[in-house]
Design a protein around this motif. Sequence first.
Motif, PDB file in Angstrom:
ATOM      1  N   ILE A 194       9.980 -17.854  -0.650  1.00  0.00           N
ATOM      2  CA  ILE A 194      10.102 -19.189  -0.369  1.00  0.00           C
ATOM      3  C   ILE A 194      10.639 -20.001  -1.357  1.00  0.00           C
ATOM      4  CG2 ILE A 194       8.579 -21.070   0.380  1.00  0.00           C
ATOM      5  CD1 ILE A 194       9.278 -18.906   2.468  1.00  0.00           C
ATOM      6  N   GLU A 195      10.227 -19.537  -2.597  1.00  0.00           N
ATOM      7  CA  GLU A 195      10.589 -20.167  -3.842  1.00  0.00           C
ATOM      8  C   GLU A 195      12.132 -19.962  -4.155  1.00  0.00           C
ATOM      9  OE1 GLU A 195       8.275 -21.458  -6.914  1.00  0.00           O
ATOM     10  OE2 GLU A 195       7.023 -21.803  -5.423  1.00  0.00           O
ATOM     11  N   ALA A 196      12.621 -18.966  -3.692  1.00  0.00           N
ATOM     12  CA  ALA A 196      14.171 -18.690  -4.008  1.00  0.00           C
ATOM     13  C   ALA A 196      15.089 -19.314  -3.010  1.00  0.00           C
ATOM     14  CB  ALA A 196      14.277 -17.387  -4.265  1.00  0.00           C
ATOM     15  N   GLY A 197      14.263 -20.080  -1.924  1.00  0.00           N
ATOM     16  CA  GLY A 197      15.057 -20.610  -1.001  1.00  0.00           C
ATOM     17  C   GLY A 197      15.457 -19.827   0.332  1.00  0.00           C
ATOM     18  N   LEU A 198      14.767 -18.814   0.500  1.00  0.00           N
ATOM     19  CA  LEU A 198      14.663 -17.754   1.743  1.00  0.00           C
ATOM     20  C   LEU A 198      13.992 -18.594   2.778  1.00  0.00           C
ATOM     21  CD1 LEU A 198      16.061 -15.769  -0.522  1.00  0.00           C
ATOM     22  CD2 LEU A 198      14.946 -14.057   1.121  1.00  0.00           C
ATOM     23  N   THR A 199      14.358 -18.437   4.057  1.00  0.00           N
ATOM     24  CA  THR A 199      13.462 -18.670   5.064  1.00  0.00           C
ATOM     25  C   THR A 199      12.122 -17.812   5.212  1.00  0.00           C
ATOM     26  OG1 THR A 199      14.586 -17.728   6.798  1.00  0.00           O
ATOM     27  CG2 THR A 199      15.480 -19.696   6.209  1.00  0.00           C
ATOM     28  N   PRO A 200      11.024 -18.550   5.974  1.00  0.00           N
ATOM     29  CA  PRO A 200      10.003 -17.750   6.056  1.00  0.00           C
ATOM     30  C   PRO A 200      10.258 -16.374   6.974  1.00  0.00           C
ATOM     31  CG  PRO A 200       9.347 -19.634   6.716  1.00  0.00           C
ATOM     32  CD  PRO A 200      10.921 -19.948   6.123  1.00  0.00           C
ATOM     33  N   LEU A 201      11.304 -16.338   7.798  1.00  0.00           N
ATOM     34  CA  LEU A 201      11.768 -15.115   8.556  1.00  0.00           C
ATOM     35  C   LEU A 201      12.693 -14.094   7.676  1.00  0.00           C
ATOM     36  CD1 LEU A 201      11.684 -14.242  11.368  1.00  0.00           C
ATOM     37  CD2 LEU A 201      14.032 -15.150  12.017  1.00  0.00           C
ATOM     38  N   GLN A 202      13.347 -14.846   6.834  1.00  0.00           N
ATOM     39  CA  GLN A 202      14.176 -13.777   5.911  1.00  0.00           C
ATOM     40  C   GLN A 202      13.139 -13.192   5.019  1.00  0.00           C
ATOM     41  OE1 GLN A 202      16.710 -16.843   4.188  1.00  0.00           O
ATOM     42  NE2 GLN A 202      18.409 -16.671   6.020  1.00  0.00           N
ATOM     43  N   THR A 203      12.115 -13.898   4.569  1.00  0.00           N
ATOM     44  CA  THR A 203      11.356 -13.333   3.516  1.00  0.00           C
ATOM     45  C   THR A 203      10.254 -12.171   4.206  1.00  0.00           C
ATOM     46  OG1 THR A 203      11.050 -15.454   2.497  1.00  0.00           O
ATOM     47  CG2 THR A 203       9.349 -13.787   1.996  1.00  0.00           C
ATOM     48  N   VAL A 204       9.913 -12.368   5.254  1.00  0.00           N
ATOM     49  CA  VAL A 204       9.165 -11.371   6.134  1.00  0.00           C
ATOM     50  C   VAL A 204      10.390 -10.423   6.574  1.00  0.00           C
ATOM     51  CG1 VAL A 204       7.821 -10.858   8.106  1.00  0.00           C
ATOM     52  CG2 VAL A 204       7.616 -12.985   6.814  1.00  0.00           C
ATOM     53  N   GLY A 205      11.432 -10.612   6.862  1.00  0.00           N
ATOM     54  CA  GLY A 205      12.294  -9.762   7.394  1.00  0.00           C
ATOM     55  C   GLY A 205      12.688  -8.589   6.139  1.00  0.00           C
ATOM     56  N   LEU A 206      12.720  -9.254   4.857  1.00  0.00           N
ATOM     57  CA  LEU A 206      12.950  -8.379   3.499  1.00  0.00           C
ATOM     58  C   LEU A 206      11.736  -7.386   3.730  1.00  0.00           C
ATOM     59  CD1 LEU A 206      15.010  -8.115   1.161  1.00  0.00           C
ATOM     60  CD2 LEU A 206      13.585  -9.778   0.102  1.00  0.00           C
ATOM     61  N   SER A 207      10.666  -7.774   3.965  1.00  0.00           N
ATOM     62  CA  SER A 207       9.535  -6.828   3.744  1.00  0.00           C
ATOM     63  C   SER A 207       9.507  -5.822   4.837  1.00  0.00           C
ATOM     64  CB  SER A 207       8.157  -7.618   3.716  1.00  0.00           C
ATOM     65  OG  SER A 207       7.840  -8.147   2.713  1.00  0.00           O
ATOM     66  N   VAL A 208      10.007  -6.369   6.019  1.00  0.00           N
ATOM     67  CA  VAL A 208       9.933  -5.349   7.227  1.00  0.00           C
ATOM     68  C   VAL A 208      11.161  -4.354   6.978  1.00  0.00           C
ATOM     69  CG1 VAL A 208      10.186  -4.996   9.427  1.00  0.00           C
ATOM     70  CG2 VAL A 208       8.767  -6.880   8.759  1.00  0.00           C
ATOM     71  N   VAL A 209      12.323  -4.785   6.646  1.00  0.00           N
ATOM     72  CA  VAL A 209      13.606  -3.894   6.615  1.00  0.00           C
ATOM     73  C   VAL A 209      13.537  -3.073   5.324  1.00  0.00           C
ATOM     74  CG1 VAL A 209      16.101  -4.173   6.512  1.00  0.00           C
ATOM     75  CG2 VAL A 209      14.767  -5.401   8.057  1.00  0.00           C
ATOM     76  N   VAL A 210      13.128  -3.563   4.343  1.00  0.00           N
ATOM     77  CA  VAL A 210      13.530  -2.879   3.112  1.00  0.00           C
ATOM     78  C   VAL A 210      12.044  -2.281   2.495  1.00  0.00           C
ATOM     79  CG1 VAL A 210      13.944  -3.138   0.444  1.00  0.00           C
ATOM     80  CG2 VAL A 210      15.325  -4.445   2.204  1.00  0.00           C
ATOM     81  N   PHE A 211      10.959  -2.948   2.770  1.00  0.00           N
ATOM     82  CA  PHE A 211       9.624  -2.404   2.600  1.00  0.00           C
ATOM     83  C   PHE A 211       9.579  -1.644   1.186  1.00  0.00           C
ATOM     84  CE2 PHE A 211       6.405   1.012   3.621  1.00  0.00           C
ATOM     85  CZ  PHE A 211       5.293   0.092   3.193  1.00  0.00           C
ATOM     86  N   ALA A 212      10.231  -1.966   0.138  1.00  0.00           N
ATOM     87  CA  ALA A 212       9.851  -1.382  -1.057  1.00  0.00           C
ATOM     88  C   ALA A 212       9.825  -2.543  -2.173  1.00  0.00           C
ATOM     89  CB  ALA A 212      11.243  -0.709  -1.570  1.00  0.00           C
ATOM     90  N   GLY A 213       8.360  -2.817  -2.777  1.00  0.00           N
ATOM     91  CA  GLY A 213       8.031  -4.044  -3.379  1.00  0.00           C
ATOM     92  C   GLY A 213       9.144  -4.537  -4.588  1.00  0.00           C
ATOM     93  N   ALA A 214       9.302  -3.607  -5.493  1.00  0.00           N
ATOM     94  CA  ALA A 214      10.148  -3.899  -6.660  1.00  0.00           C
ATOM     95  C   ALA A 214      11.505  -4.398  -6.405  1.00  0.00           C
ATOM     96  CB  ALA A 214      10.151  -2.890  -7.697  1.00  0.00           C
ATOM     97  N   SER A 215      12.190  -3.776  -5.648  1.00  0.00           N
ATOM     98  CA  SER A 215      13.664  -3.845  -5.021  1.00  0.00           C
ATOM     99  C   SER A 215      13.627  -5.205  -4.165  1.00  0.00           C
ATOM    100  CB  SER A 215      14.008  -2.716  -4.589  1.00  0.00           C
ATOM    101  OG  SER A 215      13.686  -2.817  -3.036  1.00  0.00           O
ATOM    102  N   GLN A 216      12.503  -5.374  -3.470  1.00  0.00           N
ATOM    103  CA  GLN A 216      12.678  -6.720  -2.935  1.00  0.00           C
ATOM    104  C   GLN A 216      12.618  -8.148  -3.692  1.00  0.00           C
ATOM    105  OE1 GLN A 216       9.733  -5.196   0.665  1.00  0.00           O
ATOM    106  NE2 GLN A 216       9.506  -7.467   0.412  1.00  0.00           N
ATOM    107  N   LEU A 217      11.803  -8.019  -4.825  1.00  0.00           N
ATOM    108  CA  LEU A 217      11.367  -9.050  -5.968  1.00  0.00           C
ATOM    109  C   LEU A 217      12.825  -9.262  -6.543  1.00  0.00           C
ATOM    110  CD1 LEU A 217       7.851  -8.897  -7.259  1.00  0.00           C
ATOM    111  CD2 LEU A 217       8.728 -10.142  -5.497  1.00  0.00           C
ATOM    112  N   ALA A 218      13.549  -7.995  -6.890  1.00  0.00           N
ATOM    113  CA  ALA A 218      14.751  -8.180  -7.649  1.00  0.00           C
ATOM    114  C   ALA A 218      15.726  -8.807  -6.839  1.00  0.00           C
ATOM    115  CB  ALA A 218      15.075  -6.598  -7.860  1.00  0.00           C
TER     116      ALA A 218
END
Lengths: 247, 111
Positions: A35-59
């Motif tokens: 959210i802080e980086a300007g992604l929408t809520p759906l994109q942020t949750v989508g990243l968690s569902v699609v990529v599902f790998a914490g460090a790479s998501q934060l990167a």
Amino acid sequence: MDSRFPPDLRDGVRDALPLLLGIVPFALVAGVAGIEAGLTPLQTVGLSVVVFAGASQLAAIDLLGRDAALGVVVLTVVVINLRMLMYSASIAPYFRDLSARVRAGCAYVLTDQAYALALARYAGDREASTRRPYYYLGVALTLWVVWQAGTVVGVVFGAAVPDGWRLGFAVPLVFLALLVPAVSDAPSLAAAVVAAAVAVIGAGLPFNAGLIVGAVVGVVTGIVVDEAGVASAGEEGGGGSDPAEGH
Amino acid sequence: MATSYGPLSVWTVIVAGGLATFAIRLSFIHLFGRVDDVPPWLERVLVYVPAAVLAALVAPDFAPAAATVEAVLSPELLGGAAAVLAAWRTEDVLWTVAAGMAGLHLARFLL
């Protein structure tokens, strides 16, 4: 109902519970940071569902927030997750008798933690393949559910918190939390220091090339220092065996 | 620092990153029997990837803008130092983030 739960699955869920102390704050940060980086809520949750790998998501979130080139963002995700090649190779023998679809499902939820716990459990008895994935899935699915729930809570929380709290600062802090244990010996320290120096010097380069060049030069430095150490000293307390050693 | 990328770009990154990550995870699980092990040279490279990539990612966030006392005594750098200390002592994400945020806000309040 409870009896229809394979005991291995229950064991996996139970063994995953202590890990949640580490996973939950990480997942919250993934949600808040998106959210802080300007992604929408759906994109942020989508990243968690699609990529599902914490460090790479934060990167990815960090780099998107800095408007890095899209190719660099994807490349960084790939490089950070390359370690899972080793997990995949190491755990593959235990999944050999499963159908292609179940194997694909097992692969999707593969994480550092699920790999480490499952391998510790499976090592030593290679037969009894029928119930094999239950323990693994107990761990992996527990982490998956908590990771998604934590991201959602982070998204909601992140949207409600005033900017003055500077919650986005949690992203580099999580990187530090992962970096410090990764620096366990002289070669990895050299890799980190050189990578950091090159990345800072190259910070102004287009497409965030400083990040990629820094990472590559850092890895090469680590190997060179390792070779030099092996050649001269023979051994010097190479104690801290990291999770990267799977066979 | 909000991104100026539109939805298409962001979703492209999510899907491409997700597919690539899934391919990495599936690689040997899918190929086992044909390819049994990670080649030794790749294994050696992978040992140093976490330290190098994380350091390269995080360093620009903490690099002081100039070699002056004001630049070095920034709240971000002091928060980062607190986080490194906590990471080293606890090796725990929660404590590291808590120490770093506390350091940041304490330094902002005091400086």
